[in-house]
Design a protein around this motif. Structure first.
Motif, PDB file in Angstrom:
ATOM      1  N   ARG A 189     -49.023  12.846  22.342  1.00  9.49           N
ATOM      2  CA  ARG A 189     -49.739  11.577  22.471  1.00  9.49           C
ATOM      3  C   ARG A 189     -49.389  10.942  23.797  1.00  9.49           C
ATOM      4  NH1 ARG A 189     -48.878   9.488  16.316  1.00  9.49           N
ATOM      5  NH2 ARG A 189     -50.356  10.931  15.395  1.00  9.49           N
TER       6      ARG A 189
ATOM      7  N   CYS B  72     -50.168   7.788  26.972  1.00  5.71           N
ATOM      8  CA  CYS B  72     -49.889   6.386  27.238  1.00  5.71           C
ATOM      9  C   CYS B  72     -50.834   5.462  26.465  1.00  5.71           C
ATOM     10  CB  CYS B  72     -49.999   6.129  28.730  1.00  5.71           C
ATOM     11  SG  CYS B  72     -49.582   4.459  29.214  1.00  5.71           S
TER      12      CYS B  72
ATOM     13  N   PHE C  40     -52.050   5.843  23.536  1.00  3.56           N
ATOM     14  CA  PHE C  40     -51.579   5.709  22.160  1.00  3.56           C
ATOM     15  C   PHE C  40     -50.446   4.694  22.095  1.00  3.56           C
ATOM     16  CE2 PHE C  40     -48.639   6.854  18.783  1.00  3.56           C
ATOM     17  CZ  PHE C  40     -49.477   6.764  17.687  1.00  3.56           C
ATOM     18  N   ALA C  41     -49.542   4.730  23.079  1.00  4.15           N
ATOM     19  CA  ALA C  41     -48.414   3.797  23.088  1.00  4.15           C
ATOM     20  C   ALA C  41     -48.898   2.363  23.286  1.00  4.15           C
ATOM     21  CB  ALA C  41     -47.425   4.182  24.179  1.00  4.15           C
TER      22      ALA C  41
ATOM     23  N   SER D 135     -51.603   1.092  22.253  1.00  2.77           N
ATOM     24  CA  SER D 135     -52.374   0.599  21.122  1.00  2.77           C
ATOM     25  C   SER D 135     -51.484   0.146  19.963  1.00  2.77           C
ATOM     26  CB  SER D 135     -53.333   1.690  20.627  1.00  2.77           C
ATOM     27  OG  SER D 135     -52.591   2.760  20.074  1.00  2.77           O
ATOM     28  N   GLN D 136     -50.182   0.220  20.108  1.00  2.00           N
ATOM     29  CA  GLN D 136     -49.280  -0.166  19.027  1.00  2.00           C
ATOM     30  C   GLN D 136     -49.146  -1.689  18.967  1.00  2.00           C
ATOM     31  OE1 GLN D 136     -48.190   2.237  16.909  1.00  2.00           O
ATOM     32  NE2 GLN D 136     -49.595   3.380  18.177  1.00  2.00           N
ATOM     33  N   PRO D 137     -49.251  -2.291  17.790  1.00  2.00           N
ATOM     34  CA  PRO D 137     -49.209  -3.757  17.671  1.00  2.00           C
ATOM     35  C   PRO D 137     -47.945  -4.420  18.227  1.00  2.00           C
ATOM     36  CG  PRO D 137     -50.061  -2.799  15.660  1.00  2.00           C
ATOM     37  CD  PRO D 137     -49.597  -1.652  16.517  1.00  2.00           C
ATOM     38  N   PRO D 138     -46.728  -3.908  17.971  1.00  2.00           N
ATOM     39  CA  PRO D 138     -45.556  -4.602  18.532  1.00  2.00           C
ATOM     40  C   PRO D 138     -45.578  -4.662  20.059  1.00  2.00           C
ATOM     41  CG  PRO D 138     -44.860  -3.081  16.833  1.00  2.00           C
ATOM     42  CD  PRO D 138     -46.300  -2.810  17.076  1.00  2.00           C
ATOM     43  N   LEU D 139     -46.021  -3.591  20.698  1.00  3.61           N
ATOM     44  CA  LEU D 139     -46.082  -3.604  22.150  1.00  3.61           C
ATOM     45  C   LEU D 139     -47.142  -4.578  22.636  1.00  3.61           C
ATOM     46  CD1 LEU D 139     -45.160  -2.450  24.856  1.00  3.61           C
ATOM     47  CD2 LEU D 139     -46.877  -0.667  24.589  1.00  3.61           C
ATOM     48  N   MET D 140     -48.274  -4.644  21.956  1.00  5.82           N
ATOM     49  CA  MET D 140     -49.324  -5.573  22.362  1.00  5.82           C
ATOM     50  C   MET D 140     -48.858  -7.015  22.192  1.00  5.82           C
ATOM     51  SD  MET D 140     -51.629  -3.741  23.569  1.00  5.82           S
ATOM     52  CE  MET D 140     -52.939  -4.900  23.773  1.00  5.82           C
TER      53      MET D 140
END
Length: 64
Positions: free
Chosen positions: A31, A33, A35-36, A38-43
């Motif tokens: 996977r 960048c 994919f990374a 799109s993760q909620p905590p990172l957003m």
């Protein structure tokens, strides 16, 4: 006359049979960048940092 080494290369290039030493196909695709990102905590983290930078910029522009 044809060169023997050229004939050998051509035959090898046309050979499409599978060798026994070929690695098995990967089961799971790696996977990347996107994919990374799109993760909620990172957003949420990026949104908070963006808001802080925006508030600091507006403070500098309007109040100082």
């Amino acid at each position: 006359m044809r060169c023997l080494s050229c004939a050998m290369i051509c035959r090898e290039m046309l050979d499409t049979t599978q060798s026994e030493a070929a690695p098995p196909p990967p089961k799971d695709e790696p996977r990347g960048c996107l994919f990374a990102l799109s993760q909620p905590p990172l957003m949420i983290f990026l949104a908070v940092i963006g808001c802080l930078i925006l508030m600091a910029a507006l403070h500098d522009l309007l109040l100082l």
